[in-house]
Design a protein around this motif. Structure first.
Motif, PDB file in Angstrom:
ATOM      1  N   PRO A 112      28.703   3.304   7.070  1.00  0.00           N
ATOM      2  CA  PRO A 112      29.396   2.920   8.304  1.00  0.00           C
ATOM      3  C   PRO A 112      28.597   1.953   9.172  1.00  0.00           C
ATOM      4  O   PRO A 112      27.416   1.714   8.948  1.00  0.00           O
ATOM      5  CB  PRO A 112      29.580   4.256   9.022  1.00  0.00           C
ATOM      6  CG  PRO A 112      28.401   5.065   8.582  1.00  0.00           C
ATOM      7  CD  PRO A 112      28.151   4.659   7.152  1.00  0.00           C
ATOM      8  N   TYR A 113      29.285   1.416  10.169  1.00  0.00           N
ATOM      9  CA  TYR A 113      28.651   0.567  11.177  1.00  0.00           C
ATOM     10  C   TYR A 113      27.778   1.419  12.100  1.00  0.00           C
ATOM     11  O   TYR A 113      27.950   2.635  12.185  1.00  0.00           O
ATOM     12  CB  TYR A 113      29.703  -0.143  12.035  1.00  0.00           C
ATOM     13  CG  TYR A 113      30.692  -0.988  11.270  1.00  0.00           C
ATOM     14  CD1 TYR A 113      30.262  -2.062  10.501  1.00  0.00           C
ATOM     15  CD2 TYR A 113      32.059  -0.732  11.330  1.00  0.00           C
ATOM     16  CE1 TYR A 113      31.166  -2.850   9.815  1.00  0.00           C
ATOM     17  CE2 TYR A 113      32.976  -1.514  10.641  1.00  0.00           C
ATOM     18  CZ  TYR A 113      32.524  -2.568   9.879  1.00  0.00           C
ATOM     19  OH  TYR A 113      33.422  -3.346   9.194  1.00  0.00           O
ATOM     20  N   GLY A 114      26.869   0.755  12.820  1.00  0.00           N
ATOM     21  CA  GLY A 114      26.019   1.461  13.764  1.00  0.00           C
ATOM     22  C   GLY A 114      25.895   0.726  15.085  1.00  0.00           C
ATOM     23  O   GLY A 114      26.167  -0.480  15.165  1.00  0.00           O
ATOM     24  N   VAL A 115      25.501   1.450  16.123  1.00  0.00           N
ATOM     25  CA  VAL A 115      25.322   0.859  17.450  1.00  0.00           C
ATOM     26  C   VAL A 115      24.017   1.356  18.063  1.00  0.00           C
ATOM     27  O   VAL A 115      23.478   2.390  17.673  1.00  0.00           O
ATOM     28  CB  VAL A 115      26.495   1.201  18.392  1.00  0.00           C
ATOM     29  CG1 VAL A 115      27.781   0.586  17.900  1.00  0.00           C
ATOM     30  CG2 VAL A 115      26.644   2.712  18.560  1.00  0.00           C
ATOM     31  N   GLU A 116      23.539   0.604  19.041  1.00  0.00           N
ATOM     32  CA  GLU A 116      22.307   0.965  19.743  1.00  0.00           C
ATOM     33  C   GLU A 116      22.590   2.044  20.781  1.00  0.00           C
ATOM     34  O   GLU A 116      23.574   1.965  21.515  1.00  0.00           O
ATOM     35  CB  GLU A 116      21.715  -0.267  20.421  1.00  0.00           C
ATOM     36  CG  GLU A 116      20.389  -0.027  21.100  1.00  0.00           C
ATOM     37  CD  GLU A 116      19.815  -1.281  21.711  1.00  0.00           C
ATOM     38  OE1 GLU A 116      18.757  -1.184  22.352  1.00  0.00           O
ATOM     39  OE2 GLU A 116      20.431  -2.354  21.559  1.00  0.00           O
ATOM     40  N   LEU A 117      21.719   3.049  20.832  1.00  0.00           N
ATOM     41  CA  LEU A 117      21.879   4.136  21.798  1.00  0.00           C
ATOM     42  C   LEU A 117      20.707   4.172  22.751  1.00  0.00           C
ATOM     43  O   LEU A 117      19.596   3.747  22.419  1.00  0.00           O
ATOM     44  CB  LEU A 117      21.970   5.486  21.088  1.00  0.00           C
ATOM     45  CG  LEU A 117      23.264   5.721  20.311  1.00  0.00           C
ATOM     46  CD1 LEU A 117      22.957   6.071  18.873  1.00  0.00           C
ATOM     47  CD2 LEU A 117      24.068   6.828  20.962  1.00  0.00           C
ATOM     48  N   THR A 118      20.969   4.704  23.938  1.00  0.00           N
ATOM     49  CA  THR A 118      19.877   4.986  24.863  1.00  0.00           C
ATOM     50  C   THR A 118      19.251   6.317  24.449  1.00  0.00           C
ATOM     51  O   THR A 118      19.674   6.937  23.478  1.00  0.00           O
ATOM     52  CB  THR A 118      20.400   5.085  26.305  1.00  0.00           C
ATOM     53  OG1 THR A 118      21.422   6.077  26.355  1.00  0.00           O
ATOM     54  CG2 THR A 118      20.971   3.749  26.754  1.00  0.00           C
ATOM     55  N   ARG A 119      18.260   6.805  25.195  1.00  0.00           N
ATOM     56  CA  ARG A 119      17.577   8.044  24.810  1.00  0.00           C
ATOM     57  C   ARG A 119      18.394   9.289  25.102  1.00  0.00           C
ATOM     58  O   ARG A 119      18.157  10.343  24.543  1.00  0.00           O
ATOM     59  CB  ARG A 119      16.228   8.126  25.525  1.00  0.00           C
ATOM     60  CG  ARG A 119      15.237   7.057  25.058  1.00  0.00           C
ATOM     61  CD  ARG A 119      13.881   7.255  25.700  1.00  0.00           C
ATOM     62  NE  ARG A 119      12.918   6.268  25.246  1.00  0.00           N
ATOM     63  CZ  ARG A 119      11.662   6.202  25.661  1.00  0.00           C
ATOM     64  NH1 ARG A 119      11.213   7.088  26.539  1.00  0.00           N
ATOM     65  NH2 ARG A 119      10.852   5.273  25.209  1.00  0.00           N
TER      66      ARG A 119
ATOM     67  N   SER B  48      24.573   5.700  14.857  1.00  0.00           N
ATOM     68  CA  SER B  48      23.472   4.953  15.471  1.00  0.00           C
ATOM     69  C   SER B  48      23.001   3.894  14.479  1.00  0.00           C
ATOM     70  O   SER B  48      23.232   4.001  13.269  1.00  0.00           O
ATOM     71  CB  SER B  48      22.317   5.890  15.833  1.00  0.00           C
ATOM     72  OG  SER B  48      21.699   6.387  14.656  1.00  0.00           O
ATOM     73  N   ILE B  49      22.335   2.874  14.981  1.00  0.00           N
ATOM     74  CA  ILE B  49      21.840   1.815  14.093  1.00  0.00           C
ATOM     75  C   ILE B  49      20.881   2.359  13.034  1.00  0.00           C
ATOM     76  O   ILE B  49      21.014   2.009  11.851  1.00  0.00           O
ATOM     77  CB  ILE B  49      21.203   0.681  14.924  1.00  0.00           C
ATOM     78  CG1 ILE B  49      22.313  -0.146  15.592  1.00  0.00           C
ATOM     79  CG2 ILE B  49      20.327  -0.223  14.055  1.00  0.00           C
ATOM     80  CD1 ILE B  49      21.822  -1.259  16.484  1.00  0.00           C
ATOM     81  N   PRO B  50      19.910   3.223  13.380  1.00  0.00           N
ATOM     82  CA  PRO B  50      19.043   3.764  12.320  1.00  0.00           C
ATOM     83  C   PRO B  50      19.811   4.511  11.242  1.00  0.00           C
ATOM     84  O   PRO B  50      19.499   4.387  10.052  1.00  0.00           O
ATOM     85  CB  PRO B  50      18.101   4.696  13.083  1.00  0.00           C
ATOM     86  CG  PRO B  50      18.054   4.146  14.471  1.00  0.00           C
ATOM     87  CD  PRO B  50      19.447   3.657  14.722  1.00  0.00           C
ATOM     88  N   VAL B  51      20.833   5.285  11.638  1.00  0.00           N
ATOM     89  CA  VAL B  51      21.634   6.020  10.657  1.00  0.00           C
ATOM     90  C   VAL B  51      22.383   5.038   9.757  1.00  0.00           C
ATOM     91  O   VAL B  51      22.456   5.196   8.530  1.00  0.00           O
ATOM     92  CB  VAL B  51      22.624   6.969  11.362  1.00  0.00           C
ATOM     93  CG1 VAL B  51      23.649   7.519  10.377  1.00  0.00           C
ATOM     94  CG2 VAL B  51      21.871   8.121  12.021  1.00  0.00           C
ATOM     95  N   SER B  52      22.949   3.990  10.369  1.00  0.00           N
ATOM     96  CA  SER B  52      23.679   2.984   9.593  1.00  0.00           C
ATOM     97  C   SER B  52      22.765   2.265   8.609  1.00  0.00           C
ATOM     98  O   SER B  52      23.098   2.096   7.433  1.00  0.00           O
ATOM     99  CB  SER B  52      24.337   1.973  10.535  1.00  0.00           C
ATOM    100  OG  SER B  52      24.980   0.937   9.813  1.00  0.00           O
ATOM    101  N   ILE B  53      21.603   1.837   9.084  1.00  0.00           N
ATOM    102  CA  ILE B  53      20.662   1.115   8.211  1.00  0.00           C
ATOM    103  C   ILE B  53      20.191   2.016   7.072  1.00  0.00           C
ATOM    104  O   ILE B  53      20.089   1.566   5.919  1.00  0.00           O
ATOM    105  CB  ILE B  53      19.478   0.580   9.028  1.00  0.00           C
ATOM    106  CG1 ILE B  53      19.954  -0.521   9.992  1.00  0.00           C
ATOM    107  CG2 ILE B  53      18.389   0.019   8.105  1.00  0.00           C
ATOM    108  CD1 ILE B  53      18.925  -0.944  10.994  1.00  0.00           C
ATOM    109  N   ASP B  54      19.928   3.279   7.383  1.00  0.00           N
ATOM    110  CA  ASP B  54      19.541   4.213   6.328  1.00  0.00           C
ATOM    111  C   ASP B  54      20.630   4.302   5.259  1.00  0.00           C
ATOM    112  O   ASP B  54      20.339   4.354   4.051  1.00  0.00           O
ATOM    113  CB  ASP B  54      19.282   5.605   6.910  1.00  0.00           C
ATOM    114  CG  ASP B  54      17.954   5.693   7.654  1.00  0.00           C
ATOM    115  OD1 ASP B  54      17.120   4.783   7.477  1.00  0.00           O
ATOM    116  OD2 ASP B  54      17.770   6.662   8.415  1.00  0.00           O
TER     117      ASP B  54
END
Length: 449
Positions: free
Chosen positions: A170-177, A354-360
Motif C-alpha cells: 500500500p501507499y504510505g504517508v508521513e506521521l507526526t509523533r 505510514s511511510i516506513p510501513v509502506s517502504i517495508d
C-alpha cells in the motif's frame, strides 16, 4: 544489500501528471528503497509536447532519474526508447507505472540479452482497460503489485497469474509523533477541505458541490477549501450556488508542504466523494494531520477495510449526499463525535499506512520478486491501433527508423497519445467489469458484518 550485491530497480512513470497521488508515492518510495540498499532510478517518459521530465522534476525532484524520450509517439518508437533505457541501465527489476509499453520492451530486450530482467506491473486504479492489458501481457509480466486489496482480488479473478506472483504493497504517508491535538479551534464555522483531481466520473465532484449547496441552505456556517485542478473544474464551480461559492476557496495545485498546512492541518473534515480509490493517499494524509474523514463507501474501501463508519471515518453510500450532509451537521453540533474516530483513525494509519510501513512492504515485495526467475521471451507483437503510411509501405520497424532519421513526429492528441496508459480499447463503462467490482465489495462487506 551490500554494494557488491546491490540490485538495480528501474521505475518507469509518466511525467505529464505532476498533481497525482502517484507522484507523491514516488517522492518517498525512491529514497526509501535506496536507504534499504536498492539502486533505484526513476525513468520519466518524455514526449514532444505533454510529457516533460524537466517540468516534472521541478515539482518532484529525484536523486537518480533518466528521461526516456520518444518524439514519434508510435508503439514501435516507444518500445525502442524503453529498450534503449534497459540496455543502458541493465536493471534487475523493471517496474511499470501506467506504462504498458514497458512489458513489450522487456520482452524484446530478453530476446537479445542474457541478463534477466523481472518485469513488474503496478496497478493503481480500477479501470477495465488496465486489467485487459494485464491479461494480454501475462506471458511477459513476472509479478503484479497492487496498492489495494480489491485490486489484488481482481487480479486473481481476471488473470492467470499465480498467487505467489501477485503482491500487496500500500501507499504510505508521513506521521507526526502523536495524534495532532487539533480539536475544533475555530467554532464560528465548519472547515471542510477537498484535495485531488477535479473530475466527475471517478471523483464525483458534483456530490461535493451538492454537499456545499445543502450546507448553505441549512445555514451551517462553513468554509470549503479545494486543492487541485482537473477537466471538470469549471463544471464544479458552475454547480455551486452563489451562497456556497462565497464560502469556497479554490487553491489550485499546492506543494506537499503547503497542502499539509493549508488543507489537512486547517480542516476539521476532509471530504472524499469518489466512486473508486486504491488508497486514497488523501485519506491517510488527512488522518495523519488530525482531520476527520468523511468519505463515500467507494469501490475499494470495503475489501481494504481501513475506513469504517463510526470507527475510523464517517461514511456514506456513493452519491448519498443527504447522509453526508446529516453527518456533517451532527459533527458541527456535537464536535466530540469526531474525537474518538480521529484517534482510532490515526492509530490505524500509523499501523498500516505510514511511510516506513509502506517502504517495508515494497522492499519485501522487491526481494520476493528477485527470488523468482524471469520469464522467457515470447513471440508477442506490440499492439498497433493505427498504422501510418510509412508503416504500410515499409513495415513498423523501417517506418520508425525513417521517422527518426527525417524528424517526422506523429501528432499526439494528448498525454495518453504520446505515452498511453493502456493499449486496450475496452470501454470505461464495461458492465461486466464493474459488476465484478461491485460483487467483490458486497462480499467483503457481508463478511465483515
Amino acid at each position: 544489500m551490500d554494494s557488491e550485491n546491490q540490485k538495480r530497480v528501474l521505475i518507469v512513470a509518466p511525467s505529464a501528471y505532476t498533481l497525482s497521488g502517484l507522484a507523491t508515492w514516488l517522492d518517498y518510495l525512491e529514497p526509501g528503497l535506496t536507504a534499504r540498499g536498492w539502486d533505484v532510478t526513476i525513468g520519466l517518459l518524455e514526449g514532444s509536447e505533454f510529457h516533460r521530465p524537466e517540468a516534472y522534476l521541478e515539482r518532484h525532484p529525484h536523486r537518480q532519474s533518466v528521461a526516456i524520450p520518444c518524439s514519434t509517439a508510435t508503439p514501435t518508437g516507444r518500445v525502442r526508447a524503453l529498450e534503449k533505457c534497459l540496455t543502458d541501465l541493465k536493471p534487475d527489476i523493471a517496474v511499470a507505472v501506467n506504462c504498458p509499453d514497458l512489458s513489450y520492451a522487456v520482452n524484446r530486450w530478453r530476446l537479445r540479452h542474457s541478463h534477466p530482467v523481472r518485469m513488474v506491473t503496478t496497478i493503481h486504479g480500477f479501470q477495465p482497460d488496465l486489467f485487459d492489458d494485464l491479461i494480454t501481457s501475462e506471458a511477459i509480466v513476472d509479478a503484479v503489485v497492487c496498492t489495494n486489496r480489491l485490486t489484488v482480488r481482481m487480479t486473481e479473478l481476471l488473470t492467470s497469474h499465480e498467487g505467489e506472483r501477485i503482491f500487496y504493497a500500500p501507499y504510505g504517508v508521513e506521521l507526526t509523533r502523536s495524534v495532532p491535538d487539533l480539536g475544533w479551534r475555530d467554532r464560528d464555522r465548519l472547515r471542510l477541505a477537498y484535495s485531488g483531481r477535479l473530475e466527475e466520473w471517478q471523483k464525483r465532484t458534483s456530490d461535493l458541490a451538492e454537499i456545499a449547496n445543502q450546507l448553505a441552505i441549512q445555514s451551517v456556517p462553513f468554509e470549503l477549501r479545494v486543492a487541485g485542478s482537473g477537466p471538470d473544474e469549471q463544471a464544479f464551480l458552475d454547480q455551486l450556488s452563489p451562497q456556497a461559492t462565497a464560502q469556497t476557496q479554490m487553491l489550485g495545485f499546492l506543494k506537499p508542504e503547503d497542502l499539509r498546512e493549508k488543507i489537512y492541518e486547517h480542516a476539521d473534515v476532509v471530504v472524499i466523494p469518489s466512486l473508486w480509490e486504491t488508497g486514497p493517499i488523501v485519506a491517510w494524509e488527512a488522518i495523519a494531520a488530525g482531520a476527520l474523514v468523511l468519505s463515500a463507501n467507494f469501490w475499494g474501501s470495503q475489501r481494504e477495510g481501513a475506513l469504517l463508519d463510526g470507527e475510523t471515518a464517517l461514511m456514506f453510500e456513493i452519491g448519498d449526499t443527504e447522509t453526508a450532509l446529516r453527518q456533517l451537521i451532527d459533527v458541527w453540533r456535537e464536535p466530540q463525535i469526531g474525537e474518538a474516530i480521529r484517534r482510532r483513525a490515526y492509530a490505524m494509519v500509523e499501523a498500516r499506512y505510514s511511510i516506513p510501513v509502506s517502504i517495508d512492504g515494497w522492499d519485501r515485495t522487491m526481494r520476493s520478486i528477485l527470488e523468482k526467475s524471469a520469464k522467457a521471451p515470447v513471440s508477442l507483437e506490440v499492439p498497433t491501433r493505427h498504422k501510418s503510411r510509412l508503416d504500410d509501405l515499409f513495415g513498423a520497424e523501417i517506418g520508425e527508423t525513417l521517422r527518426s532519421l527525417f524528424g517526422r513526429p506523429t501528432s499526439a492528441g494528448g498525454p495518453g497519445s504520446e505515452w498511453p496508459h493502456s493499449y486496450s480499447a475496452k470501454p470505461l463503462d464495461d458492465d461486466s467489469f464493474w459488476g465484478k467490482i461491485a460483487e467483490q465489495e458486497q462480499a467483503a462487506e457481508a463478511a465483515r458484518v
